[in-house]
Scaffold this motif. Structure first.
Motif, PDB file in Angstrom:
ATOM      1  N   THR A 258       0.841  -1.192   0.000  1.00 55.76           N
ATOM      2  CA  THR A 258       0.000   0.000   0.000  1.00 55.76           C
ATOM      3  C   THR A 258       0.879   1.245   0.000  1.00 55.76           C
ATOM      4  OG1 THR A 258      -0.119   0.249   2.417  1.00 55.76           O
ATOM      5  CG2 THR A 258      -1.691  -1.263   1.380  1.00 55.76           C
ATOM      6  N   TRP A 278      -5.548   8.752  -2.934  1.00 51.39           N
ATOM      7  CA  TRP A 278      -6.333   7.934  -3.867  1.00 51.39           C
ATOM      8  C   TRP A 278      -6.052   8.374  -5.303  1.00 51.39           C
ATOM      9  CZ3 TRP A 278      -8.728   9.789   0.653  1.00 51.39           C
ATOM     10  CH2 TRP A 278      -9.221   8.818   1.531  1.00 51.39           C
ATOM     11  N   ASP A 282      -7.793   3.608  -9.219  1.00 47.74           N
ATOM     12  CA  ASP A 282      -7.835   2.628  -8.131  1.00 47.74           C
ATOM     13  C   ASP A 282      -9.255   2.302  -7.667  1.00 47.74           C
ATOM     14  OD1 ASP A 282      -4.844   3.996  -6.547  1.00 47.74           O
ATOM     15  OD2 ASP A 282      -5.081   2.476  -8.106  1.00 47.74           O
ATOM     16  N   TYR A 405      -8.368   0.774   0.529  1.00 48.04           N
ATOM     17  CA  TYR A 405      -8.587   0.867  -0.918  1.00 48.04           C
ATOM     18  C   TYR A 405      -7.437   0.213  -1.674  1.00 48.04           C
ATOM     19  CZ  TYR A 405     -12.629   4.029  -0.957  1.00 48.04           C
ATOM     20  OH  TYR A 405     -13.889   4.573  -0.838  1.00 48.04           O
ATOM     21  N   GLU A 406      -6.221   0.463  -1.241  1.00 50.72           N
ATOM     22  CA  GLU A 406      -5.072  -0.095  -1.951  1.00 50.72           C
ATOM     23  C   GLU A 406      -5.035  -1.611  -1.856  1.00 50.72           C
ATOM     24  OE1 GLU A 406      -2.116   2.959  -0.210  1.00 50.72           O
ATOM     25  OE2 GLU A 406      -1.318   2.380  -2.157  1.00 50.72           O
TER      26      GLU A 406
END
Length: 466
Positions: A258, A278, A282, A405-406
């Motif tokens: 990440t 972000w 992605d 999210y990553e």
């Protein structure tokens, strides 16, 4: 590793080995096999044995804890959490102020120690487990003078403590060396750095060392680009022998790959393009599922009327299967409203709560306090409500969410373009868009309630440096 501590001779509490003697010992011992090393240690004098634990050149992690050769002015040590940056900085200060013997003069006589606050200087750089006092042998250990914010060595050398929040204190003092800690997170970084440069005017070649976890910071990048700057770097794992194994397992599993992990564990300085928490590419598409819980999060505006800030209202659902590290979320709707009265945005939030059959309505109350809950209760007293207060900055709250999210654990439904645009303007240095990131704040509160807080029981133990 040989336990030299057990070989200390009785009645030998002091170390009087000179640095030239130390270098000879290091050069000699470094080329021996383990068997020959044991034999050599048995043949060393009691004074040499008692000195070994204090010879950092012997124990240092190669590649980042020892200063590079050459004619440099600034040495920047970039490293992940627990990589041994503090120990390297403390030992560099020792090497500058100490002479061959305990009372002999060293290269430097006046050192500046500068951290974000005086408290951090004192607790990390001076009294920390890897700080100056802990690294100093008994006969060379300085004394801390609290009222004067300084430490004094037996040979008369002095190191004074300064806060980056108060750059003006550096008008007047002058130094022949400096240790700067965690520069990348200083709020007044440029002012403090500039004032320090004017103060480094003693001696033939004043030098400074910077120890910091890298962040996308313009000042740090400028310093690294200067011709008189040298750099060493290391990841957290480079110092694994001095870190808790459970800590390494946890943070590696949670953050490896990440953006936050690359910065905080690998010690990478991310580029400006990568500085955003972000990126549009992605965001992966989501779908309606049988969610375990749904939360509506509200970030209320400070003002009301036509000129009011946006009221962030975001709906998120979570599929909570297995341990929290396996949970995944879907952002379902951005219902934020602009220029609404308190009654209007509260009504909007409750309506969305009912439309989605949400399990909880979460609202930040730093500005509105109990007023926010009263507004919600006036509309529907049966709403499951939770008030949250921001005890950390927006970036600190957003980074763990960005890490999810990553890892591919958060997806988006269609129609969230305005929220996504705002998310892509959040960087490690703050929000780069106009106004306040109210949509992002609401998103962060929702995912924190659904995924971050439930995983709290899995947090790692405190890191101990080298």
């Amino acid at each position: 590793m040989i336990n030299v501590q057990s070989k200390r001779a009785a009645g030998q509490p002091r170390s009087t080995l000179t640095r030239q003697d130390a270098k000879s010992v290091i050069d000699y011992l470094g080329g021996l096999s383990p068997e020959a090393l044991n034999e050599a240690l048995d043949g060393l004098s009691a004074n040499a044995l008692v000195s070994l634990p204090w010879l950092f050149e012997f124990w240092a992690l190669q590649g980042h804890q020892l200063p590079p050769e050459g004619d440099w002015t600034t040495w920047v040590i970039l490293g992940g959490r627990g990589a041994g940056k503090t120990r390297a900085g403390a030992e560099w200060v020792r090497a500058q102020v100490e002479g061959a013997g305990p009372l002999d003069k060293g290269r430097c006589r006046r050192i500046a120690l500068m951290g974000e606050t005086i408290e951090q200087c004192r607790e990390v750089m001076v009294f920390g487990e890897s700080g100056i006092l802990a690294c100093s042998p008994p006969d060379r250990r300085p004394v801390f003078e609290a009222t004067r914010k300084r430490i004094v060595w037996p040979n008369g050398a002095v190191a004074e403590l300064y806060s980056a929040f108060d750059p003006e204190r550096l008008r007047g003092p002058q130094f022949d060396g400096a240790w700067v800690d965690e520069l990348a997170k200083w709020k007044k970084g440029r002012e403090a750095w500039d004032m320090l440069q004017f103060a480094l005017r003693l001696g033939e070649n004043p030098r400074q060392v910077v120890t910091t976890t890298p962040r996308n910071n313009a000042l740090l990048k400028e310093i690294l680009a200067e011709g008189a700057t040298v750099k060493t770097s290391a990841s957290t794992s480079a110092n694994r022998a001095n870190l808790a194994a459970s800590f390494l397992r946890y943070v590696t599993a949670k953050y490896k790959g990440t953006r936050l992990g690359r910065q905080e564990l690998e010690g990478e300085l991310l580029t400006a393009e990568e500085g955003a928490l972000w990126r549009h590419e992605d965001f992966k598409p989501g779908k309606a599922e049988d969610f375990s819980r749904i939360v509506v999060a509200v970030d209320p505006p400070v003002t009301s009327g036509n000129t009011a800030d946006l009221c962030g209202i975001v709906v998120v659902g979570v599929v909570a299967e297995g341990p929290p590290t396996n949970w995944r979320a879907v952002v379902l709707k951005d219902a934020s409203v602009q220029g609404a009265s308190p009654q209007a945005w509260a009504s909007r939030a409750v309506a969305v709560y009912k439309d989605f059959g949400a399990d909880r309505l979460v609202a930040e109350v730093n500005q509105g306090g109990e007023l926010v809950e009263r507004l919600i209760r006036q509309i529907d007293p049966m709403v499951s409500y939770r008030a949250v207060r921001a005890s950390r900055g927006k970036v600190a709250r957003a980074e763990p969410v960005a890490a999810l999210y990553e890892q591919g654990r958060v997806a988006h439904m269609e129609g969230l373009e305005k929220l996504e645009d705002q998310m892509c303007l959040m960087t490690g240095e703050g929000f780069k868009g106009a106004g306040s990131p109210d949509r992002v704040d609401a998103l962060v509160w929702a995912i924190t309630d659904l995924m971050i807080d439930p995983a709290g029981a899995f947090r790692a133990p405190r890191v101990r440096g080298l």
